[in-house]
Design a protein around this motif. Structure first.
Motif, PDB file in Angstrom:
ATOM      1  N   THR A  45       0.698  -5.965  -6.249  1.00  0.00           N
ATOM      2  CA  THR A  45      -0.579  -6.356  -5.661  1.00  0.00           C
ATOM      3  C   THR A  45      -1.577  -5.204  -5.781  1.00  0.00           C
ATOM      4  O   THR A  45      -1.257  -4.059  -5.451  1.00  0.00           O
ATOM      5  CB  THR A  45      -0.408  -6.722  -4.176  1.00  0.00           C
ATOM      6  N   GLN A  46      -2.789  -5.521  -6.231  1.00  0.00           N
ATOM      7  CA  GLN A  46      -3.796  -4.477  -6.431  1.00  0.00           C
ATOM      8  C   GLN A  46      -4.682  -4.295  -5.207  1.00  0.00           C
ATOM      9  O   GLN A  46      -5.030  -5.242  -4.513  1.00  0.00           O
ATOM     10  CB  GLN A  46      -4.668  -4.795  -7.642  1.00  0.00           C
ATOM     11  N   SER A  47      -5.046  -3.030  -4.964  1.00  0.00           N
ATOM     12  CA  SER A  47      -5.955  -2.666  -3.875  1.00  0.00           C
ATOM     13  C   SER A  47      -6.915  -1.604  -4.405  1.00  0.00           C
ATOM     14  O   SER A  47      -6.534  -0.777  -5.233  1.00  0.00           O
ATOM     15  CB  SER A  47      -5.160  -2.103  -2.687  1.00  0.00           C
ATOM     16  N   MET A  48      -8.167  -1.641  -3.937  1.00  0.00           N
ATOM     17  CA  MET A  48      -9.159  -0.666  -4.406  1.00  0.00           C
ATOM     18  C   MET A  48      -9.947  -0.069  -3.248  1.00  0.00           C
ATOM     19  O   MET A  48     -10.178  -0.731  -2.233  1.00  0.00           O
ATOM     20  CB  MET A  48     -10.137  -1.317  -5.391  1.00  0.00           C
ATOM     21  N   SER A  49     -10.384   1.162  -3.437  1.00  0.00           N
ATOM     22  CA  SER A  49     -11.199   1.862  -2.438  1.00  0.00           C
ATOM     23  C   SER A  49     -12.592   1.249  -2.353  1.00  0.00           C
ATOM     24  O   SER A  49     -13.032   0.555  -3.277  1.00  0.00           O
ATOM     25  CB  SER A  49     -11.335   3.337  -2.804  1.00  0.00           C
ATOM     26  N   ARG A  50     -13.270   1.557  -1.270  1.00  0.00           N
ATOM     27  CA  ARG A  50     -14.672   1.181  -1.169  1.00  0.00           C
ATOM     28  C   ARG A  50     -15.501   2.051  -2.115  1.00  0.00           C
ATOM     29  O   ARG A  50     -15.049   3.098  -2.556  1.00  0.00           O
ATOM     30  CB  ARG A  50     -15.155   1.367   0.268  1.00  0.00           C
ATOM     31  N   LYS A  51     -16.685   1.601  -2.423  1.00  0.00           N
ATOM     32  CA  LYS A  51     -17.522   2.292  -3.387  1.00  0.00           C
ATOM     33  C   LYS A  51     -17.849   3.717  -2.937  1.00  0.00           C
ATOM     34  O   LYS A  51     -18.257   3.938  -1.794  1.00  0.00           O
ATOM     35  CB  LYS A  51     -18.821   1.509  -3.609  1.00  0.00           C
TER      36      LYS A  51
END
Length: 323
Positions: A244-250
């Motif tokens: 499962t992919q997760s990304m930081s806030r900008k």
């Protein structure tokens, strides 16, 4: 006239000795004697004793005195501190050195270790400020931030984090991608390339991590919003392995603090102290740092001052007992 010249000379000498020995005047007699002993090759003992209001007879008796238990312990501690410091590549500061001394059965406080290090000029390598390296100017879909700065994990392959950094050499740039398991902080996958294509950076690193560590149900991979993580080539590898992919806030480096911290350590402890003549020499040094030091010998405060290797072994043993 001659008397005036001699008096003037004595005054200048007194000022010179007093300036150099000022801090010692504010300490005990032993500190004064240590100062005199350290400067015997520069000034005469009699002159220094006169300026510092010390007895030369007492100094010579102190010189041949037996070492006190406290002085002997301090001397032994300094030798152990220097050994730990050298074995870490001059990287460890007082917290990690104190932890290593505790492992050796040496009951000593961090503040005392810090004082001894300062006194004997033993310093850890200093980290430089963070710089933004993410290229998030793309039209790919952005994944939800599932990690939410929760960098804890009680089992292997629950949460991985990844990032990229730039390494300068005299023959051009190198790009380093890493995958770190939050449970043991081990770099389980990494890649070095001379270009920024996903195939040679993020894809290579995640494939290495899958091969080395294996995938468990519910594994989350967290990264920044860089194009190498958002592109279809990388997402395809995640889908194939049910990750499962997760990304930081900008523009928020704290959302991926563990990955950022590794690069800060790498550069402060190794890269900034080297001048790489070409990419090949840089690759050898980076390989040695990751596999020969960071994963196996470098202690981490987040792991209770254990190494990634020690934590990995503990978690694997825990899994066996639970099976």
């Amino acid at each position: 006239m001659a008397d005036f010249a001699q008096t003037s000379q004595r005054c200048r000498a007194r000022a010179r000795y007093t300036k150099k020995g000022h801090s010692h005047l504010l300490q005990g007699r032993r500190s004064v004697y240590r100062f005199i002993e350290a400067n015997r090759d520069i000034y005469s003992v009699e002159k220094m004793c006169s300026v510092l209001n010390a007895s030369s007879c007492c100094f010579y008796r102190w010189l041949v005195r037996p070492e006190s238990p406290g002085e002997h312990r301090s001397k032994m501690l300094v030798e152990k501190i220097q050994k730990v410091h050298m074995n870490s590549g001059c990287i460890y500061g007082s917290p990690r050195i104190t932890a290593e001394l505790h492992k050796e059965g040496e009951p000593v406080s961090r503040s005392y270790v810090a004082r001894l290090m300062k006194k004997h000029g033993i310093r850890s390598k200093v980290k430089k400020k963070y710089k933004i390296t993410t290229d998030s100017s793309h039209s790919y879909r952005i994944a939800e931030n599932l990690l939410q700065r929760d960098f804890s994990a009680d089992a292997l392959s629950q949460k991985w984090v990844g990032d990229i950094t730039y390494i300068h050499t005299n023959k051009g740039w190198l790009y380093l991608r890493t995958v770190i398991d939050l449970a043991d902080r081990k770099v389980v996958g990494w890649s070095l390339s001379t270009d920024m294509t996903a195939e040679n950076t993020s894809v290579t690193a995640i494939k290495m991590a899958v091969k080395n560590r294996g995938v468990k149900k519910g594994l989350i991979f967290h990264s920044d919003r860089g194009v190498q993580y958002a592109c279809e080539e990388f997402r395809a590898v995640l889908r194939k392995n049910n990750i499962t992919q997760s990304m930081s806030r900008k523009a928020n480096c704290w959302d991926n603090a563990v990955a950022e911290s590794f690069f800060k350590s790498l550069k402060a402890e190794m890269v900034y102290h080297r001048k790489f003549i070409d990419q090949q020499s840089a690759k050898l040094e980076i390989f040695g740092y990751i596999e020969g030091f960071y994963n196996t010998r470098r202690t981490h405060s987040a792991l209770g001052y254990k190494t990634p290797k020690q934590m990995e072994e503990m978690l694997l043993e825990k899994e066996k007992l639970a099976a």
